[in-house]
Design an enzyme around this catalytic site. Structure first.
Site, PDB file in Angstrom:
ATOM      1  N   ASN A   1       0.792  -1.078   0.112  1.00 11.75           N
ATOM      2  CA  ASN A   1      -0.059  -0.030  -0.202  1.00 11.75           C
ATOM      3  C   ASN A   1       0.858   1.145  -0.131  1.00 11.75           C
ATOM      4  O   ASN A   1       1.970   1.167   0.447  1.00 11.75           O
ATOM      5  CB  ASN A   1      -0.889   0.157   1.166  1.00 11.75           C
ATOM      6  CG  ASN A   1      -0.425   0.448   2.402  1.00 11.75           C
ATOM      7  OD1 ASN A   1      -0.396   1.894   2.483  1.00 11.75           O
ATOM      8  ND2 ASN A   1       0.159  -0.083   3.127  1.00 11.75           N
TER       9      ASN A   1
ATOM     10  N   PHE B   1      -1.530   8.222   4.472  1.00  8.66           N
ATOM     11  CA  PHE B   1      -2.374   8.793   5.604  1.00  8.66           C
ATOM     12  C   PHE B   1      -3.582   9.422   4.985  1.00  8.66           C
ATOM     13  O   PHE B   1      -3.949  10.552   5.354  1.00  8.66           O
ATOM     14  CB  PHE B   1      -1.351   9.809   6.148  1.00  8.66           C
ATOM     15  CG  PHE B   1      -0.481   9.102   7.287  1.00  8.66           C
ATOM     16  CD1 PHE B   1      -0.511   7.745   7.629  1.00  8.66           C
ATOM     17  CD2 PHE B   1       0.372   9.912   7.908  1.00  8.66           C
ATOM     18  CE1 PHE B   1       0.263   7.184   8.398  1.00  8.66           C
ATOM     19  CE2 PHE B   1       1.362   9.519   8.882  1.00  8.66           C
ATOM     20  CZ  PHE B   1       1.265   8.018   9.333  1.00  8.66           C
TER      21      PHE B   1
ATOM     22  N   SER C   1       5.519   4.950   8.746  1.00  7.31           N
ATOM     23  CA  SER C   1       4.742   4.452   7.469  1.00  7.31           C
ATOM     24  C   SER C   1       5.934   5.338   6.383  1.00  7.31           C
ATOM     25  O   SER C   1       6.539   6.292   6.561  1.00  7.31           O
ATOM     26  CB  SER C   1       3.522   5.634   7.466  1.00  7.31           C
ATOM     27  OG  SER C   1       3.058   5.529   6.022  1.00  7.31           O
TER      28      SER C   1
ATOM     29  N   ASN D   1       5.045   5.874   3.468  1.00  7.70           N
ATOM     30  CA  ASN D   1       4.371   6.515   2.539  1.00  7.70           C
ATOM     31  C   ASN D   1       4.137   8.150   2.417  1.00  7.70           C
ATOM     32  O   ASN D   1       3.600   8.463   1.842  1.00  7.70           O
ATOM     33  CB  ASN D   1       2.928   5.864   2.253  1.00  7.70           C
ATOM     34  CG  ASN D   1       3.138   4.398   2.010  1.00  7.70           C
ATOM     35  OD1 ASN D   1       3.710   3.984   1.071  1.00  7.70           O
ATOM     36  ND2 ASN D   1       2.384   3.457   2.587  1.00  7.70           N
ATOM     37  N   THR D   2       4.726   8.635   3.538  1.00  5.48           N
ATOM     38  CA  THR D   2       4.707  10.133   3.748  1.00  5.48           C
ATOM     39  C   THR D   2       6.170  10.328   3.638  1.00  5.48           C
ATOM     40  O   THR D   2       7.020   9.927   4.530  1.00  5.48           O
ATOM     41  CB  THR D   2       4.008  10.599   4.936  1.00  5.48           C
ATOM     42  OG1 THR D   2       2.698  10.165   4.869  1.00  5.48           O
ATOM     43  CG2 THR D   2       4.228  11.848   5.406  1.00  5.48           C
TER      44      THR D   2
ATOM     45  N   LYS E   1       5.110   2.974  17.159  1.00  7.32           N
ATOM     46  CA  LYS E   1       5.278   2.090  16.024  1.00  7.32           C
ATOM     47  C   LYS E   1       6.698   2.243  14.894  1.00  7.32           C
ATOM     48  O   LYS E   1       6.777   3.354  14.524  1.00  7.32           O
ATOM     49  CB  LYS E   1       4.069   2.167  15.169  1.00  7.32           C
ATOM     50  CG  LYS E   1       3.987   0.616  14.023  1.00  7.32           C
ATOM     51  CD  LYS E   1       2.700   0.512  13.675  1.00  7.32           C
ATOM     52  CE  LYS E   1       2.489  -0.700  12.718  1.00  7.32           C
ATOM     53  NZ  LYS E   1       1.000  -0.628  12.273  1.00  7.32           N
TER      54      LYS E   1
ATOM     55  N   ASN F   1       6.048  -1.859  11.441  1.00  8.23           N
ATOM     56  CA  ASN F   1       5.186  -1.332  10.298  1.00  8.23           C
ATOM     57  C   ASN F   1       5.532  -2.206   9.108  1.00  8.23           C
ATOM     58  O   ASN F   1       6.355  -3.162   9.065  1.00  8.23           O
ATOM     59  CB  ASN F   1       5.362   0.101  10.019  1.00  8.23           C
ATOM     60  CG  ASN F   1       4.253   0.859   9.730  1.00  8.23           C
ATOM     61  OD1 ASN F   1       3.535   0.406   8.860  1.00  8.23           O
ATOM     62  ND2 ASN F   1       3.786   2.106   9.979  1.00  8.23           N
TER      63      ASN F   1
END
Length: 352
Positions: free
Chosen positions: A110, A114, A172, A174-175, A210, A239
């Site tokens: 994915n 966010f 994460s 993805n940021t 996390k 994560n």
């Protein structure tokens, strides 16, 4: 898994993964998914940083980003639930497509970024949450924020009165540049603000951190030191990963975080390393690649006081939650453990 659940999964796998995710949430809201409640027993009941859990099998963040299905999820069999990630302001996330099934690998990639409706919407739903469940929130930062570290504290301050625990998500992939906040100096400053916000809540709650699975031993050691110094309640390991080793599915080259079966060994080694670095004194939550009772048990024996799952539900359905809880109970009985806490860390050395 029942025939009806197998049929439902087959139908969901015929549509776009993100649409299927939305349909799965809707099915929960409409009562189309069996919700038998959490399987529990004296062996399964446990304490996680002061939280009393009916069983140690939790739902990881990401499934219910906006706290839309709290009531049915509370009855789906989980011992605890984590929703989010939630940011101060609503944001759309990254462009679609941004969710990919890797069926041959039993994995998911994915790159949501966010996407969520913001803390105002989350707080309203959390205020009406079921009171007989253990519910936490994954805290995030807006992509265009001038002060991302402050964002985590803002979300906690706004939503914290309705929570049993909160998780700081700086891992994460993805940021852009978010993972840079895992560095010791930046992390210490961020956590100082979060813990100050926690102390202003009507009832202070446990705060977890996390972390990513792609950290070196030196970075893990720094995080363990910061966790102790900052007063964190525990660490969630881990994560999603940026690694792509051994994948065979067509979507293996997609950008984003990889979760599911390929993450199991990497995340469990990080978990065991953290357990070793903290001397088994800090509560750890094991996440990554859990799809069976045996794998959940391996995480516990590697050092986890509790576990979380998500990606396996894509392939095995919600009935997996109860299957894992009942299987854990049998494994604990087989090995002579009176409860989960007795088993924590007993197999750690095998992963070091």
């Amino acid at each position: 898994m029942s025939g009806m659940e197998r049929l439902g999964l087959n139908l969901l796998h015929r549509v776009d993964p993100e649409r299927a995710h939305g349909l799965a949430l809707r099915a929960l809201q409409l009562g189309l998914v069996p919700t038998p409640g959490p399987h529990t027993s004296a062996r399964l009941r446990t304490n996680l940083a002061g939280l009393r859990l009916p069983n140690p099998v939790g739902l990881a963040a990401g499934f219910d980003k906006n706290a839309e299905a709290l009531a049915p999820l509370a009855r789906a069999g989980f011992g605890f639930i984590e929703v989010g990630a939630v940011t101060p302001r609503p944001q759309p996330g990254n462009p679609r497509p941004r969710l990919f099934r890797l069926s041959e690998d039993r994995a998911v990639i994915n790159r949501f970024g966010f996407n969520n409706l913001g803390m105002e919407a989350a707080a309203a739903r959390l205020a009406a949450r079921p009171k007989d469940a253990v519910i936490g929130l994954n805290l995030g930062a807006n992509k265009d924020s001038a002060d991302r570290a402050e964002d985590f504290a803002r979300v906690l301050a706004h939503c914290g009165a309705h929570l049993d625990f909160a998780t700081v998500n700086v891992s994460s992939p993805n940021t852009e540049k978010l993972r840079e906040l895992q560095g010791a100096e930046a992390l210490m400053g961020l956590l100082k603000g979060v813990m100050e916000a926690r102390d202003w809540l009507p009832q202070p709650i446990p705060v977890f951190l996390k972390i990513a699975p792609d950290l070196s031993d030196g970075e893990l050691s720094e995080i363990a030191d910061v966790a102790r110094a900052s007063g964190l309640s525990g660490i969630i390991a881990t994560n999603t990963t940026l690694g792509r080793e051994g994948l065979v599915s067509a979507a293996k080259g997609e950008a984003g975080g990889l979760s599911g079966q390929p993450l199991f060994e990497k995340s469990t080694r990080v978990l065991a390393r953290l357990s070793h670095l903290t001397g088994g004194e800090m509560p750890l939550i094991g996440v990554g690649g859990i799809a069976s009772a045996e794998q959940a048990y391996a995480k516990i024996r590697a050092g986890a006081s509790a576990v979380q799952l998500y990606s396996a539900l894509v392939y095995q359905g919600m009935s997996l939650v109860g299957e894992i809880a009942r299987g854990l109970e049998r494994l604990l009985e087989r090995d002579g453990f009176a409860n989960v806490a007795e088993a924590v860390g007993t197999g750690r050395e095998a992963w070091l």
